[in-house]
Design a protein around this motif. Sequence first.
Motif, PDB file in Angstrom:
ATOM      1  N   VAL A 284       9.232 -23.804 -29.717  1.00 48.02           N
ATOM      2  CA  VAL A 284       9.969 -24.967 -29.331  1.00 48.02           C
ATOM      3  C   VAL A 284      11.172 -25.316 -30.454  1.00 48.02           C
ATOM      4  O   VAL A 284      10.791 -25.579 -31.591  1.00 48.02           O
ATOM      5  N   LEU A 285      12.403 -24.983 -29.844  1.00 42.59           N
ATOM      6  CA  LEU A 285      13.296 -25.392 -30.874  1.00 42.59           C
ATOM      7  C   LEU A 285      14.180 -26.447 -30.371  1.00 42.59           C
ATOM      8  O   LEU A 285      14.665 -26.846 -29.481  1.00 42.59           O
ATOM      9  N   LEU A 286      14.239 -27.446 -31.444  1.00 41.29           N
ATOM     10  CA  LEU A 286      14.880 -28.962 -31.211  1.00 41.29           C
ATOM     11  C   LEU A 286      16.263 -28.710 -31.926  1.00 41.29           C
ATOM     12  O   LEU A 286      16.361 -28.457 -33.098  1.00 41.29           O
ATOM     13  N   ASP A 287      17.247 -29.230 -31.188  1.00 39.68           N
ATOM     14  CA  ASP A 287      18.746 -29.177 -31.632  1.00 39.68           C
ATOM     15  C   ASP A 287      18.828 -30.368 -32.325  1.00 39.68           C
ATOM     16  O   ASP A 287      19.261 -31.513 -31.614  1.00 39.68           O
TER      17      ASP A 287
ATOM     18  N   ALA B 138       9.926 -32.694 -26.997  1.00 37.88           N
ATOM     19  CA  ALA B 138       9.189 -31.923 -27.926  1.00 37.88           C
ATOM     20  C   ALA B 138       7.924 -32.057 -28.212  1.00 37.88           C
ATOM     21  O   ALA B 138       7.145 -31.251 -28.144  1.00 37.88           O
ATOM     22  N   ALA B 139       7.705 -33.353 -28.245  1.00 42.05           N
ATOM     23  CA  ALA B 139       6.600 -33.873 -28.648  1.00 42.05           C
ATOM     24  C   ALA B 139       5.457 -33.520 -27.261  1.00 42.05           C
ATOM     25  O   ALA B 139       4.328 -33.289 -27.508  1.00 42.05           O
ATOM     26  N   SER B 140       5.967 -33.890 -26.182  1.00 40.55           N
ATOM     27  CA  SER B 140       5.432 -33.843 -24.895  1.00 40.55           C
ATOM     28  C   SER B 140       4.765 -32.044 -24.896  1.00 40.55           C
ATOM     29  O   SER B 140       3.563 -31.858 -24.450  1.00 40.55           O
ATOM     30  N   VAL B 141       5.766 -31.432 -25.093  1.00 38.57           N
ATOM     31  CA  VAL B 141       5.527 -29.790 -24.990  1.00 38.57           C
ATOM     32  C   VAL B 141       4.399 -29.514 -26.225  1.00 38.57           C
ATOM     33  O   VAL B 141       3.573 -28.656 -25.639  1.00 38.57           O
ATOM     34  N   VAL B 142       4.648 -29.810 -27.160  1.00 38.69           N
ATOM     35  CA  VAL B 142       3.550 -29.481 -28.250  1.00 38.69           C
ATOM     36  C   VAL B 142       2.219 -30.159 -27.940  1.00 38.69           C
ATOM     37  O   VAL B 142       1.353 -29.416 -28.133  1.00 38.69           O
ATOM     38  N   THR B 143       2.245 -31.331 -27.338  1.00 44.73           N
ATOM     39  CA  THR B 143       0.858 -31.992 -27.203  1.00 44.73           C
ATOM     40  C   THR B 143       0.243 -31.162 -26.007  1.00 44.73           C
ATOM     41  O   THR B 143      -0.897 -30.916 -25.910  1.00 44.73           O
ATOM     42  N   ALA B 144       0.881 -30.815 -24.936  1.00 47.13           N
ATOM     43  CA  ALA B 144       0.520 -30.034 -23.857  1.00 47.13           C
ATOM     44  C   ALA B 144       0.033 -28.655 -24.316  1.00 47.13           C
ATOM     45  O   ALA B 144      -1.037 -28.162 -23.879  1.00 47.13           O
ATOM     46  N   ALA B 145       0.844 -27.877 -25.124  1.00 48.28           N
ATOM     47  CA  ALA B 145       0.154 -26.730 -25.761  1.00 48.28           C
ATOM     48  C   ALA B 145      -1.184 -26.966 -26.557  1.00 48.28           C
ATOM     49  O   ALA B 145      -1.990 -25.831 -26.435  1.00 48.28           O
ATOM     50  N   VAL B 146      -1.122 -27.805 -27.412  1.00 45.63           N
ATOM     51  CA  VAL B 146      -2.403 -28.016 -28.202  1.00 45.63           C
ATOM     52  C   VAL B 146      -3.543 -28.289 -27.417  1.00 45.63           C
ATOM     53  O   VAL B 146      -4.900 -28.071 -27.569  1.00 45.63           O
ATOM     54  N   ARG B 147      -3.344 -29.090 -26.277  1.00 46.84           N
ATOM     55  CA  ARG B 147      -4.501 -29.516 -25.349  1.00 46.84           C
ATOM     56  C   ARG B 147      -5.006 -28.271 -24.673  1.00 46.84           C
ATOM     57  O   ARG B 147      -6.198 -28.258 -24.579  1.00 46.84           O
TER      58      ARG B 147
ATOM     59  N   VAL C  30       1.601 -22.639 -30.721  1.00 40.76           N
ATOM     60  CA  VAL C  30       2.848 -23.374 -30.626  1.00 40.76           C
ATOM     61  C   VAL C  30       3.597 -23.432 -32.050  1.00 40.76           C
ATOM     62  O   VAL C  30       3.080 -23.946 -32.856  1.00 40.76           O
ATOM     63  N   VAL C  31       4.966 -23.252 -31.996  1.00 35.98           N
ATOM     64  CA  VAL C  31       5.679 -23.500 -33.330  1.00 35.98           C
ATOM     65  C   VAL C  31       6.989 -24.102 -33.080  1.00 35.98           C
ATOM     66  O   VAL C  31       7.598 -24.169 -32.075  1.00 35.98           O
ATOM     67  N   LEU C  32       6.978 -25.187 -33.906  1.00 34.64           N
ATOM     68  CA  LEU C  32       8.178 -26.205 -33.886  1.00 34.64           C
ATOM     69  C   LEU C  32       9.208 -26.037 -34.892  1.00 34.64           C
ATOM     70  O   LEU C  32       8.892 -26.004 -36.024  1.00 34.64           O
ATOM     71  N   LEU C  33      10.470 -25.700 -34.505  1.00 36.65           N
ATOM     72  CA  LEU C  33      11.646 -25.367 -35.157  1.00 36.65           C
ATOM     73  C   LEU C  33      12.690 -26.280 -34.977  1.00 36.65           C
ATOM     74  O   LEU C  33      12.908 -26.798 -33.912  1.00 36.65           O
TER      75      LEU C  33
ATOM     76  N   LEU D  31       9.064 -15.072 -32.732  1.00 35.88           N
ATOM     77  CA  LEU D  31       7.934 -15.923 -32.852  1.00 35.88           C
ATOM     78  C   LEU D  31       6.894 -16.117 -31.588  1.00 35.88           C
ATOM     79  O   LEU D  31       5.561 -16.609 -31.746  1.00 35.88           O
ATOM     80  N   GLY D  32       7.290 -15.748 -30.534  1.00 37.49           N
ATOM     81  CA  GLY D  32       6.561 -15.877 -29.209  1.00 37.49           C
ATOM     82  C   GLY D  32       7.137 -15.462 -28.013  1.00 37.49           C
ATOM     83  O   GLY D  32       8.233 -14.482 -28.156  1.00 37.49           O
ATOM     84  N   ASP D  33       6.531 -15.699 -26.967  1.00 36.99           N
ATOM     85  CA  ASP D  33       7.233 -15.101 -25.638  1.00 36.99           C
ATOM     86  C   ASP D  33       7.744 -16.262 -24.798  1.00 36.99           C
ATOM     87  O   ASP D  33       8.267 -15.890 -23.667  1.00 36.99           O
ATOM     88  N   THR D  34       7.555 -17.441 -25.011  1.00 35.30           N
ATOM     89  CA  THR D  34       8.183 -18.591 -24.445  1.00 35.30           C
ATOM     90  C   THR D  34       8.714 -19.261 -25.248  1.00 35.30           C
ATOM     91  O   THR D  34       8.488 -20.096 -26.135  1.00 35.30           O
ATOM     92  N   LEU D  35      10.134 -19.654 -24.975  1.00 34.33           N
ATOM     93  CA  LEU D  35      11.120 -20.359 -25.746  1.00 34.33           C
ATOM     94  C   LEU D  35      11.558 -21.460 -25.024  1.00 34.33           C
ATOM     95  O   LEU D  35      12.092 -21.460 -23.717  1.00 34.33           O
ATOM     96  N   VAL D  36      11.399 -22.561 -25.385  1.00 32.48           N
ATOM     97  CA  VAL D  36      11.989 -23.842 -24.930  1.00 32.48           C
ATOM     98  C   VAL D  36      13.039 -24.612 -25.992  1.00 32.48           C
ATOM     99  O   VAL D  36      12.574 -24.935 -27.187  1.00 32.48           O
ATOM    100  N   VAL D  37      14.309 -24.730 -25.517  1.00 34.29           N
ATOM    101  CA  VAL D  37      15.315 -25.140 -26.507  1.00 34.29           C
ATOM    102  C   VAL D  37      15.649 -26.498 -25.854  1.00 34.29           C
ATOM    103  O   VAL D  37      15.880 -26.751 -24.581  1.00 34.29           O
ATOM    104  N   LEU D  38      15.565 -27.491 -26.749  1.00 33.15           N
ATOM    105  CA  LEU D  38      16.084 -28.905 -26.409  1.00 33.15           C
ATOM    106  C   LEU D  38      17.363 -29.355 -26.978  1.00 33.15           C
ATOM    107  O   LEU D  38      17.337 -29.258 -28.482  1.00 33.15           O
ATOM    108  N   THR D  39      18.305 -29.714 -26.375  1.00 32.38           N
ATOM    109  CA  THR D  39      19.324 -30.122 -27.025  1.00 32.38           C
ATOM    110  C   THR D  39      19.961 -31.283 -26.307  1.00 32.38           C
ATOM    111  O   THR D  39      19.451 -32.018 -25.274  1.00 32.38           O
ATOM    112  N   GLY D  40      21.580 -31.542 -26.738  1.00 33.53           N
ATOM    113  CA  GLY D  40      22.087 -32.699 -26.306  1.00 33.53           C
ATOM    114  C   GLY D  40      23.528 -32.078 -25.404  1.00 33.53           C
ATOM    115  O   GLY D  40      23.621 -31.132 -25.329  1.00 33.53           O
ATOM    116  N   PRO D  41      24.267 -33.337 -24.972  1.00 30.05           N
ATOM    117  CA  PRO D  41      25.302 -32.838 -24.464  1.00 30.05           C
ATOM    118  C   PRO D  41      26.416 -31.836 -25.258  1.00 30.05           C
ATOM    119  O   PRO D  41      26.890 -30.896 -24.260  1.00 30.05           O
TER     120      PRO D  41
END
Length: 401
Positions: free
Chosen positions: A228-231, A255-264, A269-272, A333-343
Amino acid sequence: MGITARGIGLLTVAVLLLGAGFRFAYPELALLGAAAGGALSVAVVIAARRPRLLVHRQADPDRVARGEPATMTLTVRNAGRLPAASLLATDRCGDRVVPVPVLRLRPGADTTVSYDVPTSRRGVVPVGPLRMTRRDPLGLVVLARSYGDGVPVWVHPRIHPLNAVPTGAGRSLDGRVDAVPHGSITFDSLREYVVGDELRRVHWRTSARVGELMVRENVDTSLPRIVVLLDNRAAAHPGRVDGVAESFESACEAAASVVTAAVREDLPVVLLFVAAQHDPGAQHDPGGQDRRGGQDGAAGAVGVGPLDRLAAVSLTGEGTMAAAVARLRRDRLGDTLVVLTGPGGRDDLGHIGALRGAYPSVVVGVFGAAEPTPPGAAGLVVVDAADGAAFAAEWDGVRRW
């Protein structure tokens, strides 16, 4: 220690009276001046006496989601032999000052006060230390001291339930996603032998060289790993109201929702962050796990979980998406990348699209944009959402899983 306005006036009068008494040979004036000076000296001695106070505080709970209730309970005990008279105490809770009743606290007695911690905004709310102000009976001198340690209350982003969880590009050997602590597929590293390790995993050549048993650590490369890459760049979230960028707050919730779902699902999961953070959780350990309450998994190297890091993360002008993409391509670091950004982050979709070769699944979440992202931008799956709840609803419909 400080002198009040009354004390300054009395000191001025004492000097004038003493000067006039000695200058014009008026012993009565000198006596009045000496009495005023003596009163000021006694006030300094009384205010300087440090009472023995024990302070204990307890946050219930100390980690909450935004908007959830949190209570701070503060107990002050007089451990000295004299009453703690003429004391004014205040406790600081974020930007608020809470009065604590400790006037005339008898020896061995205690007082307890409870108050609500503001959790309307994401962040780390500092509580304490207790500020004790002591005055003399005449109000001539005031002395302020701090008692006890401050404690933080972590206000995490809201967590929205996600039903779909990425399963990665590969599957485990028995045809299902499972979490195997010690895989048997790919060599990862060497570590010291601990009781219970299988002897067939001992690396004898290295053990002979270093003088102690070393064990091969393998990983199961088929186990999906989520990045999970948070901009958190200020340029990516230009709109702010009262200093708060709602698009960034929504990205933190996602980002918190994705991390929590992965831990569940017991998935690594890696948060950057795009821009480096100077908080205790800035360093991360992709393989570390911290199961505190099930919500701080995949903890950092210093024991700070990803939700704590999300509570402490802030917008910054440092860092570029190009540098973050280069780091992700190098480390893989993984095989699934989730990028979260703004406008403001949609201009960097080309950089993110360059990671499709290194990460089989790449999904980008864009929050707070006035217009939807054009379909097929940079060949990526883009989820446009107004807030974290809308992202969770769109997430379950992504076909890439």
